[in-house]
Design an enzyme around this catalytic site. Structure first.
Site, PDB file in Angstrom:
ATOM      1  N   SER A   8      26.827  33.340  40.913  1.00 35.37           N
ATOM      2  CA  SER A   8      26.554  33.231  39.346  1.00 35.37           C
ATOM      3  C   SER A   8      25.574  34.139  38.923  1.00 35.37           C
ATOM      4  O   SER A   8      25.375  35.490  39.155  1.00 35.37           O
ATOM      5  CB  SER A   8      26.274  31.995  38.907  1.00 35.37           C
ATOM      6  OG  SER A   8      26.492  31.653  37.571  1.00 35.37           O
ATOM      7  N   ASP A  57      38.217  30.481  39.190  1.00 37.27           N
ATOM      8  CA  ASP A  57      36.850  30.535  38.356  1.00 37.27           C
ATOM      9  C   ASP A  57      37.182  31.100  36.847  1.00 37.27           C
ATOM     10  O   ASP A  57      37.986  31.991  36.531  1.00 37.27           O
ATOM     11  CB  ASP A  57      36.319  31.678  38.898  1.00 37.27           C
ATOM     12  CG  ASP A  57      34.628  31.766  38.435  1.00 37.27           C
ATOM     13  OD1 ASP A  57      34.415  31.265  37.436  1.00 37.27           O
ATOM     14  OD2 ASP A  57      33.720  32.264  39.082  1.00 37.27           O
ATOM     15  N   HIS A  83      34.570  27.809  39.020  1.00 37.99           N
ATOM     16  CA  HIS A  83      33.082  28.476  39.273  1.00 37.99           C
ATOM     17  C   HIS A  83      32.233  27.754  40.291  1.00 37.99           C
ATOM     18  O   HIS A  83      31.604  28.447  41.283  1.00 37.99           O
ATOM     19  CB  HIS A  83      32.392  28.520  37.726  1.00 37.99           C
ATOM     20  CG  HIS A  83      31.352  29.356  38.198  1.00 37.99           C
ATOM     21  ND1 HIS A  83      31.241  30.651  38.266  1.00 37.99           N
ATOM     22  CD2 HIS A  83      29.934  29.118  37.765  1.00 37.99           C
ATOM     23  CE1 HIS A  83      29.959  31.111  38.408  1.00 37.99           C
ATOM     24  NE2 HIS A  83      29.204  30.351  37.926  1.00 37.99           N
TER      25      HIS A  83
END
Length: 327
Positions: free
Chosen positions: A126, A269, A302
């Site tokens: 991330s 994601d 995610h």
């Protein structure tokens, strides 16, 4: 095992936006073998994470530790706290002073102050992966391997839009951390993940849907352990990932590095999409040999990089286990 040395003091740091900070503490952890005795793996933490990547409260214990994929019997594992993430009680109130590149510059200064010229790997998920991209763009020889997971070298319009909404909530809500977290959880997971987990079931005690009580629980939990100023700063970093801003184009920047780039996407994601990751991979392949793309197959969106550790273990094994350490 893991130890927490004294913070590095970054002196007279001017951010990209022109703000001068006379002193910034850069706290960090070291796990595994002693610094300068083994190949170094730098781990960059995500939005609500910190430098505690392994050990008792380690957020990546599934991946990092003795005998694990990133084996602390073979590697030195280094992790910096993003200054202002609150883990070391230091906060930054003027969050708009900073961009992701500023943090990359601070981490590079941190490595220099530890007399580290090059690391074996920079890995991050991330926003931590975004910082990793920025570090490589600034210092092409800083690492032998770049492993950006569930991230990209830029914040897309979709990402910027969600960060904008986060910022609105953080600045305007009467319960900013809880409400922002509830919205964020919708970005971190996927519709399929929620369906699999909740099946439209109801919490009979509270007379609300279980998805609602789960979201409220996550908001409450974060509020207890996280600072508002930290959330605003980390959200700002997520919004400002862009190695090409006020710089050269992507190809020019990435042509300068010999590092192997292992991009890991997640097929579900919603935040940093697999499609965007594949486009980055295709772009790199035009001018670079040692670039690879692999994908975590998961309904969990995610957050799968924190959940699907067996798949991640499998994808990373070639990098960390197959080679003989000749250092």
């Amino acid at each position: 095992m893991e130890n927490i040395p004294n913070p590095i003091s970054i002196q007279n740091f001017t951010t990209e936006n022109g703000a001068l900070y006379h002193s910034l503490p850069l706290s960090f952890t070291v796990a595994g073998l002693a610094l300068h005795s083994a190949p170094i793996v730098l781990v960059n933490h995500a939005l609500t994470g910190n430098a505690q990547v392994t050990g008792e409260n380690g957020w990546w214990n599934d991946l990092i530790g003795a005998g694990k994929t990133i084996d602390t019997n073979r590697y030195t594992v280094l992790a910096f706290n993003v200054p202002g993430n609150g883990a070391d009680s230091f906060l930054i109130e003027k969050y708009q002073d900073f961009t992701t590149r500023d943090i990359a510059r601070i981490f590079i200064i941190g490595l220099e102050s530890l007399a580290i010229d090059q690391v074996h790997t920079i890995i991050g998920g991330s926003v931590g992966g975004g910082v990793a991209w920025e570090m490589l763009a600034l210092e092409p020889n800083i690492t032998q391997n770049l492993i950006p997971i569930a991230t990209d070298w830029k914040s897309t319009d979709w990402m910027i839009a969600n960060c904008f909404l986060q910022e609105q909530i953080l600045n305007n809500s009467s319960k900013p951390i809880e409400d922002a977290r509830i919205h964020a959880m919708l970005c971190y997971r996927s519709p399929e993940s929620f369906k699999e987990k909740f099946q439209r079931t109801v919490n009979e005690n509270l007379s609300i849907f279980n998805i609602e009580s789960w979201l409220a629980h996550h908001g409450d939990k974060l509020q207890k352990r996280y600072q508002l100023a930290s959330y605003k700063l980390m959200n700002q970093l997520l919004k400002t990932i862009d190695i090409t801003r006020n710089s050269a184009d992507f190809e020019t920047l990435m042509s300068k590095t010999n590092a192997a780039i292992h991009i890991i996407g997640i097929n579900s994601d919603l935040f940093f999409t697999a499609r965007e990751n594949k486009e980055t991979y295709q772009e790199l392949k035009k001018f670079k040999e040692n670039v690879f793309y692999s994908e975590i197959d998961s309904v969990h969106g995610h957050d799968a990089f924190l959940i699907e550790y067996k798949q991640l273990d499998h994808l990373l094994a070639d990098i960390f286990k197959a080679e003989t350490i000749a250092k």
